[in-house]
Design a protein around this motif. Structure first.
Motif, PDB file in Angstrom:
ATOM      1  N   ILE A  42       0.836  -1.202   0.000  1.00  0.00           N
ATOM      2  CA  ILE A  42       0.000   0.000   0.000  1.00  0.00           C
ATOM      3  C   ILE A  42       0.871   1.252   0.000  1.00  0.00           C
ATOM      4  O   ILE A  42       0.619   2.220  -0.722  1.00  0.00           O
ATOM      5  N   LYS A  43       1.956   1.201   0.770  1.00  0.00           N
ATOM      6  CA  LYS A  43       2.856   2.341   0.785  1.00  0.00           C
ATOM      7  C   LYS A  43       3.445   2.581  -0.605  1.00  0.00           C
ATOM      8  O   LYS A  43       3.573   3.718  -1.067  1.00  0.00           O
ATOM      9  N   VAL A  45       2.017   1.683  -3.453  1.00  0.00           N
ATOM     10  CA  VAL A  45       0.953   2.221  -4.313  1.00  0.00           C
ATOM     11  C   VAL A  45       0.897   3.735  -4.141  1.00  0.00           C
ATOM     12  O   VAL A  45       0.724   4.483  -5.109  1.00  0.00           O
ATOM     13  N   TYR A  46       1.089   4.180  -2.914  1.00  0.00           N
ATOM     14  CA  TYR A  46       1.121   5.625  -2.678  1.00  0.00           C
ATOM     15  C   TYR A  46       2.267   6.254  -3.462  1.00  0.00           C
ATOM     16  O   TYR A  46       2.102   7.265  -4.137  1.00  0.00           O
ATOM     17  N   GLY A  49       1.745   5.213  -7.451  1.00  0.00           N
ATOM     18  CA  GLY A  49       0.438   5.524  -8.017  1.00  0.00           C
ATOM     19  C   GLY A  49      -0.034   6.924  -7.702  1.00  0.00           C
ATOM     20  O   GLY A  49      -0.232   7.750  -8.589  1.00  0.00           O
ATOM     21  N   VAL A  50      -0.208   7.186  -6.403  1.00  0.00           N
ATOM     22  CA  VAL A  50      -0.808   8.459  -6.006  1.00  0.00           C
ATOM     23  C   VAL A  50       0.077   9.619  -6.411  1.00  0.00           C
ATOM     24  O   VAL A  50      -0.405  10.647  -6.882  1.00  0.00           O
ATOM     25  N   LEU A  53      -0.349  10.768  -9.878  1.00  0.00           N
ATOM     26  CA  LEU A  53      -1.714  11.165 -10.239  1.00  0.00           C
ATOM     27  C   LEU A  53      -1.739  12.535 -10.904  1.00  0.00           C
ATOM     28  O   LEU A  53      -2.430  12.738 -11.903  1.00  0.00           O
ATOM     29  N   SER A 151      -1.271  -0.103  -9.891  1.00  0.00           N
ATOM     30  CA  SER A 151      -1.463   1.326 -10.119  1.00  0.00           C
ATOM     31  C   SER A 151      -1.697   1.669 -11.579  1.00  0.00           C
ATOM     32  O   SER A 151      -2.533   2.511 -11.878  1.00  0.00           O
ATOM     33  N   MET A 154      -5.163   1.577 -13.126  1.00  0.00           N
ATOM     34  CA  MET A 154      -5.996   2.603 -12.494  1.00  0.00           C
ATOM     35  C   MET A 154      -5.667   3.975 -13.065  1.00  0.00           C
ATOM     36  O   MET A 154      -6.556   4.768 -13.388  1.00  0.00           O
ATOM     37  N   LEU A 155      -4.364   4.240 -13.213  1.00  0.00           N
ATOM     38  CA  LEU A 155      -3.961   5.529 -13.770  1.00  0.00           C
ATOM     39  C   LEU A 155      -4.461   5.672 -15.201  1.00  0.00           C
ATOM     40  O   LEU A 155      -4.910   6.748 -15.609  1.00  0.00           O
ATOM     41  N   LEU A 157      -7.130   4.313 -16.564  1.00  0.00           N
ATOM     42  CA  LEU A 157      -8.573   4.577 -16.566  1.00  0.00           C
ATOM     43  C   LEU A 157      -8.843   6.039 -16.224  1.00  0.00           C
ATOM     44  O   LEU A 157      -9.671   6.698 -16.856  1.00  0.00           O
ATOM     45  N   ILE A 158      -8.126   6.549 -15.212  1.00  0.00           N
ATOM     46  CA  ILE A 158      -8.323   7.950 -14.834  1.00  0.00           C
ATOM     47  C   ILE A 158      -7.916   8.855 -15.994  1.00  0.00           C
ATOM     48  O   ILE A 158      -8.600   9.828 -16.317  1.00  0.00           O
ATOM     49  N   SER A 160      -8.004   8.205 -19.232  1.00  0.00           N
ATOM     50  CA  SER A 160      -9.023   8.218 -20.286  1.00  0.00           C
ATOM     51  C   SER A 160     -10.243   9.032 -19.870  1.00  0.00           C
ATOM     52  O   SER A 160     -10.761   9.830 -20.652  1.00  0.00           O
ATOM     53  N   ALA A 161     -10.686   8.826 -18.629  1.00  0.00           N
ATOM     54  CA  ALA A 161     -11.882   9.538 -18.173  1.00  0.00           C
ATOM     55  C   ALA A 161     -11.650  11.035 -18.177  1.00  0.00           C
ATOM     56  O   ALA A 161     -12.478  11.818 -18.670  1.00  0.00           O
TER      57      ALA A 161
END
Lengths: 258, 157
Positions: A42-43, A45-46, A49-50, A53, A151, A154-155, A157-158, A160-161
Motif C-alpha cells: 500500500i505504501k 501504491v502511494y 500511483g498516487v 496522479l 497502479s 488505475m492511472l 482509466l483515470i 481516459s476519463a
C-alpha cells in the motif's frame, strides 16, 4: 577470433541477464501471499500511483482538449462534428490512455524505482537484508512490483476519463458541439468489452513490462554512481521502446482482425 | 499520522479510479442498454445490407428498440440474414411490419429502420424467431448512379 569471442560473450551476457530477470520476476510474483507485506505494498501504491496522479490528470486533460480541438477543425468541414465524441473516446480508450500512461509512468515512477533499488544495492542495504535472513525479493522487490501492476491500469482509466471530460470541455463548452450528440454517439460507438476492457488489458501488460524492467534494472545495476545513472537511463529507454512495440502487437491482436 | 496519510491518499486514488470506471461504464460505453438481457430475436433477409454491422441500432421512428445481433449469409439462396435483438419492452409489432436499412446523416452509420405495419384482424403479432417478410435493402451509391444513368439513356430515345 576476437570478433567471434565478442559476439559470443555479449550473447551469453544477454541470455544470463534475461535469466536473472526471469528468476527475479518469479521471486517477486510468488511473494504475494505474505499478509504482512500488504502494508508495504500500500505504501508503494502511494509512491508509484498516487504521486503520479497529478502528471496523469494534467496530461490526460490536455491531450483530450488538444484532440477535441484538432478533431473539430477537420470534422467540421464535413459537417460531422457530432463524431467528435467517439473520436476522442475511442482514441483515448484504445491507444492514448494505456500508451501515454505507460510512457509517463516509466518516466515518473519507473526511473525512481530503478534509482531507489540501485542505490539500495550500492549502499549494501540489500546485502544487509540478506544478512538478517530477510529475502530482499519479498521485502523490497515484490511490494514495488505489485504496486506498479495495480497502479498503472488505475492511472490509465483515470487518464481516459479525464481526457474525455477535457474533450467535452473544449468540444462542447468552447467550440459548441451539441452535448447530446457528443455523449450519445459516443455511447452507441464505444463498446465496454471491445474498447474499455481491451484498454485495461493493454495497460496491465504495459504495467508488467515497465515495472519489471524498472525493478530489474535497479536490482541488476552496477553499484556505482555511474552504473545507477546508466541503469536509470536504460529503464526509461527500454520500457518506452517495449511499450511502443508491444502496443502494436496488442493492437494487431485485439483490433486488427475482425 | 504519516501512515494514515498514506492510506488516505491511496483510498482517494481508489475512489478516483472507481469514479473513472463508472464514468466510462455508464456515460461512455452505456452498459445499461447491452446488459439489458431481456430481448427477443427477429430475422430479416435483405438483398444487400450495405455497411450494416453487428451492434448497429434498430430504430422505430428514431427510438432505439434493439440492436443487430449478427449478420450471416443464407447458404441456400445466398442472401444476407440479419438477426435483430429487440428489447422485451417493445413487443406486439404486427406481422405486416417492414424493415429497411437507412443511413443517419450524410456520413453517419447505417441502422435498421423498423416500420410497424397495420394491425387488423387475422394479422398475428411478431414472435420470437419470426422472419420479417417485407424488407428494403440498403441504398448502394454505385447502383443508384447506374440506375440514374440507365434512366437518362432511356429518356434520350
Amino acid at each position: 577470433m576476437n570478433f567471434f569471442q565478442s559476439i559470443g560473450a555479449s550473447t551469453l551476457a544477454k541470455m544470463s541477464a534475461v535469466g536473472r530477470a526471469a528468476i527475479m520476476l518469479f521471486g517477486a510474483l510468488f511473494a504475494l501471499p505474505r499478509l504482512k507485506n500488504v502494508p508495504l505494498t500500500i505504501k508503494q501504491v502511494y509512491v508509484v500511483g498516487v504521486q503520479s496522479l497529478l502528471i496523469i490528470v494534467v496530461s490526460g486533460l490536455f491531450i483530450g482538449m488538444v484532440m477535441a480541438l484538432q478533431g473539430y477543425t477537420i470534422l467540421v468541414d464535413y459537417g460531422a462534428e457530432g463524431s467528435l465524441g467517439p473520436m476522442v473516446a475511442l482514441s483515448l480508450l484504445r491507444e492514448l490512455g494505456p500508451v501515454v500512461t505507460a510512457l509517463l509512468f516509466a518516466g515518473r515512477a519507473g526511473s525512481a524505482l530503478t534509482a531507489e533499488i540501485g542505490l539500495m544495492k550500492a549502499t549494501e542495504q540489500l546485502s544487509s537484508l540478506e544478512m538478517m535472513a530477510v529475502d530482499p525479493l519479498r521485502r523490497v522487490v515484490a511490494p514495488r512490483f505489485w504496486a506498479g501492476i495495480v497502479s498503472m491500469p488505475m492511472l490509465a482509466l483515470i487518464f481516459s476519463a479525464v481526457g474525455i471530460l477535457g474533450g467535452h470541455l473544449v468540444g462542447v463548452d468552447w467550440l459548441g458541439v451539441d452535448a447530446g450528440s457528443y455523449w450519445s454517439i459516443m455511447q452507441s460507438t464505444v463498446d465496454w468489452q471491445q474498447d474499455v476492457i481491451n484498454g485495461v488489458i493493454k495497460s496491465l501488460v504495459f504495467a508488467l513490462v515497465v515495472t519489471w524492467i524498472a525493478i530489474f534494472k535497479g536490482y541488476d545495476s552496477i553499484p556505482t554512481s555511474e552504473g545507477i545513472s546508466k541503469a536509470t537511463t536504460q529503464t526509461v529507454v527500454f520500457s518506452s521502446l517495449a511499450v511502443l512495440g508491444l502496443d502494436f502487437v496488442l493492437t494487431a491482436l485485439m483490433f486488427g482482425i475482425e | 499520522m504519516n501512515k494514515y496519510k498514506t492510506e488516505i491518499m491511496v483510498g482517494v486514488f481508489v475512489v478516483l479510479t472507481i469514479g473513472a470506471i463508472l464514468l466510462l461504464a455508464l456515460k461512455v460505453a452505456n452498459q445499461s442498454m447491452t446488459s439489458e438481457g431481456d430481448t427477443y430475436t427477429l430475422y430479416a433477409k435483405f438483398d444487400n445490407i450495405g455497411g450494416l454491422k453487428p451492434r448497429s441500432a434498430v430504430k422505430v421512428g428514431g427510438v432505439t428498440v434493439g440492436r443487430v445481433n449478427s449478420i450471416t449469409l443464407d447458404q441456400d439462396n445466398f442472401t444476407p440474414v440479419v438477426e435483430l435483438s429487440i428489447s422485451k419492452k417493445y413487443t406486439g409489432f404486427p406481422e405486416t411490419s417492414s424493415v429497411s436499412i437507412l443511413t443517419s446523416g450524410l456520413l453517419g452509420e447505417q441502422y435498421v429502420g423498423f416500420q410497424p405495419g397495420f394491425s387488423f384482424d387475422g394479422v398475428a403479432d411478431l414472435q420470437d424467431g419470426d422472419y420479417l417478410q417485407d424488407t428494403k435493402s440498403a441504398l448502394v451509391l454505385e447502383d443508384l448512379i447506374g440506375q440514374f444513368l440507365f434512366n437518362r439513356g432511356n429518356d434520350d430515345e
